[in-house]
Write a protein that holds these residues in place. Structure first.
Motif, mmCIF file in Angstrom:
data_model
loop_
_atom_site.group_PDB
_atom_site.id
_atom_site.type_symbol
_atom_site.label_atom_id
_atom_site.label_comp_id
_atom_site.label_asym_id
_atom_site.label_seq_id
_atom_site.Cartn_x
_atom_site.Cartn_y
_atom_site.Cartn_z
ATOM 1 N N LEU A 300 -4.323 10.268 17.249
ATOM 2 C CA LEU A 300 -3.426 9.499 16.380
ATOM 3 C C LEU A 300 -4.228 8.688 15.368
ATOM 4 O O LEU A 300 -3.860 8.612 14.179
ATOM 5 C CB LEU A 300 -2.550 8.581 17.225
ATOM 6 N N LEU A 301 -5.322 8.083 15.808
ATOM 7 C CA LEU A 301 -6.155 7.310 14.893
ATOM 8 C C LEU A 301 -6.762 8.197 13.820
ATOM 9 O O LEU A 301 -6.833 7.816 12.649
ATOM 10 C CB LEU A 301 -7.254 6.593 15.676
ATOM 11 N N ILE A 302 -7.187 9.398 14.206
ATOM 12 C CA ILE A 302 -7.751 10.326 13.223
ATOM 13 C C ILE A 302 -6.698 10.714 12.181
ATOM 14 O O ILE A 302 -6.987 10.805 10.980
ATOM 15 C CB ILE A 302 -8.310 11.571 13.934
ATOM 16 N N ILE A 303 -5.465 10.919 12.632
ATOM 17 C CA ILE A 303 -4.382 11.251 11.698
ATOM 18 C C ILE A 303 -4.150 10.109 10.720
ATOM 19 O O ILE A 303 -3.905 10.330 9.520
ATOM 20 C CB ILE A 303 -3.099 11.573 12.476
ATOM 21 N N LEU A 304 -4.241 8.876 11.192
ATOM 22 C CA LEU A 304 -3.975 7.726 10.342
ATOM 23 C C LEU A 304 -5.145 7.405 9.421
ATOM 24 O O LEU A 304 -4.952 6.780 8.375
ATOM 25 C CB LEU A 304 -3.647 6.501 11.203
ATOM 26 N N VAL A 305 -6.361 7.807 9.803
ATOM 27 C CA VAL A 305 -7.519 7.534 8.954
ATOM 28 C C VAL A 305 -7.470 8.370 7.685
ATOM 29 O O VAL A 305 -7.953 7.939 6.631
ATOM 30 C CB VAL A 305 -8.818 7.788 9.746
ATOM 31 N N ALA A 306 -6.866 9.554 7.748
ATOM 32 C CA ALA A 306 -6.831 10.456 6.589
ATOM 33 C C ALA A 306 -6.179 9.804 5.366
ATOM 34 O O ALA A 306 -6.775 9.827 4.274
ATOM 35 C CB ALA A 306 -6.124 11.753 6.964
ATOM 36 N N PRO A 307 -4.964 9.207 5.471
ATOM 37 C CA PRO A 307 -4.410 8.589 4.259
ATOM 38 C C PRO A 307 -5.202 7.386 3.783
ATOM 39 O O PRO A 307 -5.249 7.116 2.577
ATOM 40 C CB PRO A 307 -2.988 8.182 4.704
ATOM 41 N N ILE A 308 -5.856 6.671 4.692
ATOM 42 C CA ILE A 308 -6.669 5.529 4.277
ATOM 43 C C ILE A 308 -7.860 6.005 3.451
ATOM 44 O O ILE A 308 -8.189 5.426 2.403
ATOM 45 C CB ILE A 308 -7.138 4.735 5.507
ATOM 46 N N MET A 309 -8.516 7.064 3.910
ATOM 47 C CA MET A 309 -9.653 7.603 3.162
ATOM 48 C C MET A 309 -9.203 8.146 1.805
ATOM 49 O O MET A 309 -9.907 7.979 0.803
ATOM 50 C CB MET A 309 -10.325 8.701 3.984
ATOM 51 N N TYR A 310 -8.030 8.767 1.765
ATOM 52 C CA TYR A 310 -7.515 9.272 0.491
ATOM 53 C C TYR A 310 -7.242 8.117 -0.470
ATOM 54 O O TYR A 310 -7.544 8.201 -1.666
ATOM 55 C CB TYR A 310 -6.247 10.074 0.734
ATOM 56 N N PHE A 311 -6.679 7.033 0.057
ATOM 57 C CA PHE A 311 -6.390 5.865 -0.787
ATOM 58 C C PHE A 311 -7.676 5.263 -1.329
ATOM 59 O O PHE A 311 -7.757 4.899 -2.513
ATOM 60 C CB PHE A 311 -5.603 4.837 0.023
ATOM 61 N N GLN A 312 -8.702 5.121 -0.492
ATOM 62 C CA GLN A 312 -9.962 4.562 -0.952
ATOM 63 C C GLN A 312 -10.613 5.465 -1.995
ATOM 64 O O GLN A 312 -11.180 4.974 -2.977
ATOM 65 C CB GLN A 312 -10.900 4.368 0.239
ATOM 66 N N ARG A 313 -10.527 6.776 -1.798
ATOM 67 C CA ARG A 313 -11.100 7.698 -2.777
ATOM 68 C C ARG A 313 -10.352 7.608 -4.099
ATOM 69 O O ARG A 313 -10.978 7.627 -5.174
ATOM 70 C CB ARG A 313 -11.045 9.123 -2.234
ATOM 71 N N ALA A 314 -9.016 7.508 -4.039
ATOM 72 C CA ALA A 314 -8.240 7.380 -5.274
ATOM 73 C C ALA A 314 -8.570 6.079 -5.997
ATOM 74 O O ALA A 314 -8.661 6.060 -7.233
ATOM 75 C CB ALA A 314 -6.751 7.448 -4.945
ATOM 76 N N GLN A 315 -8.747 5.005 -5.241
ATOM 77 C CA GLN A 315 -9.110 3.736 -5.873
ATOM 78 C C GLN A 315 -10.475 3.824 -6.549
ATOM 79 O O GLN A 315 -10.658 3.311 -7.655
ATOM 80 C CB GLN A 315 -9.115 2.623 -4.830
ATOM 81 N N ALA A 316 -11.429 4.461 -5.876
ATOM 82 C CA ALA A 316 -12.776 4.596 -6.461
ATOM 83 C C ALA A 316 -12.727 5.429 -7.742
ATOM 84 O O ALA A 316 -13.376 5.098 -8.739
ATOM 85 C CB ALA A 316 -13.723 5.229 -5.445
ATOM 86 N N GLN A 317 -11.939 6.505 -7.738
ATOM 87 C CA GLN A 317 -11.808 7.325 -8.933
ATOM 88 C C GLN A 317 -11.138 6.557 -10.064
ATOM 89 O O GLN A 317 -11.511 6.693 -11.235
ATOM 90 C CB GLN A 317 -11.037 8.587 -8.617
ATOM 91 N N ALA A 318 -10.141 5.743 -9.718
ATOM 92 C CA ALA A 318 -9.465 4.940 -10.747
ATOM 93 C C ALA A 318 -10.399 3.916 -11.363
ATOM 94 O O ALA A 318 -10.385 3.670 -12.570
ATOM 95 C CB ALA A 318 -8.240 4.253 -10.155
ATOM 96 N N GLN A 319 -11.263 3.307 -10.525
ATOM 97 C CA GLN A 319 -12.202 2.339 -11.055
ATOM 98 C C GLN A 319 -13.244 3.003 -11.952
ATOM 99 O O GLN A 319 -13.623 2.453 -12.998
ATOM 100 C CB GLN A 319 -12.895 1.618 -9.902
ATOM 101 N N GLU A 320 -13.688 4.183 -11.572
ATOM 102 C CA GLU A 320 -14.635 4.904 -12.411
ATOM 103 C C GLU A 320 -14.001 5.324 -13.731
ATOM 104 O O GLU A 320 -14.641 5.268 -14.784
ATOM 105 C CB GLU A 320 -15.169 6.130 -11.669
ATOM 106 N N ALA A 321 -12.727 5.738 -13.685
ATOM 107 C CA ALA A 321 -12.053 6.121 -14.918
ATOM 108 C C ALA A 321 -11.845 4.918 -15.829
ATOM 109 O O ALA A 321 -11.866 5.033 -17.050
ATOM 110 C CB ALA A 321 -10.719 6.783 -14.602
ATOM 111 N N GLY A 322 -11.625 3.730 -15.217
ATOM 112 C CA GLY A 322 -11.435 2.526 -16.015
ATOM 113 C C GLY A 322 -12.691 2.094 -16.749
ATOM 114 O O GLY A 322 -12.620 1.397 -17.755
ATOM 115 N N ARG A 323 -13.832 2.489 -16.216
ATOM 116 C CA ARG A 323 -15.083 2.130 -16.884
ATOM 117 C C ARG A 323 -15.344 3.014 -18.100
ATOM 118 O O ARG A 323 -15.975 2.622 -19.037
ATOM 119 C CB ARG A 323 -16.254 2.280 -15.894
#
Length: 323
Positions: A300-323
């Motif tokens: 269950l924890l592994i299933i829940l970690v997947a959307p968290i990692m996706y969110f962090q990756r999307a945030q990192a990409q958004a910050q890079e695009a903002g630069r």
């Protein structure tokens, strides 16, 4: 000369090559500030998680604790290594062989996803209205959103039993106004679960949305309307895209706990509700099969970690695009 003398006074390194005392203290303090949350994460998340992983690799036993092997200080390094060799993945293989657990995972994810969408549909207008309300009213509206937290979560769920049962307040209201001739069967259904989850986790959706909408520049909407956009088009082209960080954050705050929810399905959904939280509770307390229940929790924890990692990756990409 005066400028050079001032720079010499604040230089972190003296002429003898020694680090200035103030700079050293500042460096140590900054490292401590970073170390404290990591220590907290290690102590209260990683250590318990590894304990659960260890139990999931153990075997069920009629003992206290109800699993083997058990590590003790008297075993010594040789005994610990012998215990490690007893670990196996039999419990994880058992989960793949029994369709009950797969169905419980799938049902939990579907219920959590639908509940998240419903919570977003209810919470977005509330957050939007709060962000557009006069400045003097916003603190009051914010307090009303978090007001349910002042009451016990269990009591609030129990209150919905009195509202949704056949002779409850909702059916009495519907019958009194003549909308229905017979009481509706809502309690002990998936509809009751959706109502309970949306009500219970609505503040977790509203607060991130309000934080995103409240800091948005309203002049962008005015400029869009001056350029010919209708209010609806301006909302979908400007307001909603700018509020996406709040939408994603609110969705994660609702989806993640809803997947493992136990109280709401147990009280409002009835005994026939199949969700992974109730399945885990049954294995842990009713069957006293701690290794299997630990394996369920790890997956269950592994299933829940997947959307968290996706969110962090999307945030990192958004910050890079903002630069």
């Amino acid at each position: 000369m005066a400028v050079e003398a001032a720079e010499a006074k604040i230089a972190p390194v003296s002429g003898t090559g020694k680090v200035d005392g103030g700079g050293f203290i500042q460096a140590v303090t900054s490292r401590l500030v970073i170390a404290v949350p990591y220590f907290w994460l290690l102590l209260f998340f990683l250590v318990p998680f590894f304990i659960v992983v260890k139990i999931s690799l153990s075997q069920t036993a009629i003992a206290i604790p109800p699993y083997t092997p058990v590590f003790t200080a008297s075993d010594g390094p040789s005994g610990w290594w012998a215990n490690v060799r007893e670990f196996s993945f039999d419990n994880y293989l058992w989960l793949t062989q029994d369709a009950l657990y797969f169905n419980a995972y799938v049902t939990s994810v579907i219920i959590a996803a639908i509940s998240t969408v419903l919570t977003l549909l209810v919470g977005y207008p509330i957050a939007y209205g709060m962000a557009r309300a006069p400045q003097s009213l916003r603190p009051v509206l914010l307090m009303l959103v978090i007001l349910p937290f002042w009451t016990s979560f269990l009591i609030r769920v129990y209150a919905w039993i009195g509202i949704l049962k056949p002779e409850g307040l909702l059916n009495q209201l519907l019958l009194s106004i003549g909308l229905f001739s017979q009481p509706l069967v809502i309690l002990n259904t998936y509809t009751a679960i959706f109502i309970g989850i949306v009500y219970s986790y609505l503040p977790f959706m509203v607060l991130p949305l309000y934080a995103s909408l409240e800091k948005m520049d309203n002049s962008l909407i005015e400029a869009a309307q001056d350029l010919g956009c209708t209010p609806t088009a301006a909302f979908w082209k400007i307001t909603f895209p700018l509020s996406l960080p709040g939408v994603v954050a609110g969705a994660l705050l609702v989806f993640i706990p809803a997947v493992g929810e136990f109280v709401i399905p147990d009280l409002l959904g009835g005994s026939q509700t199949l969700m992974i939280g109730r399945t885990l509770w049954s294995e842990f307390f009713a069957n006293r099969d701690w290794p299997v229940s630990s394996a369920v929790a790890v997956i269950l924890l592994i299933i829940l970690v997947a959307p968290i990692m996706y969110f962090q990756r999307a945030q990192a990409q958004a910050q890079e695009a903002g630069r």
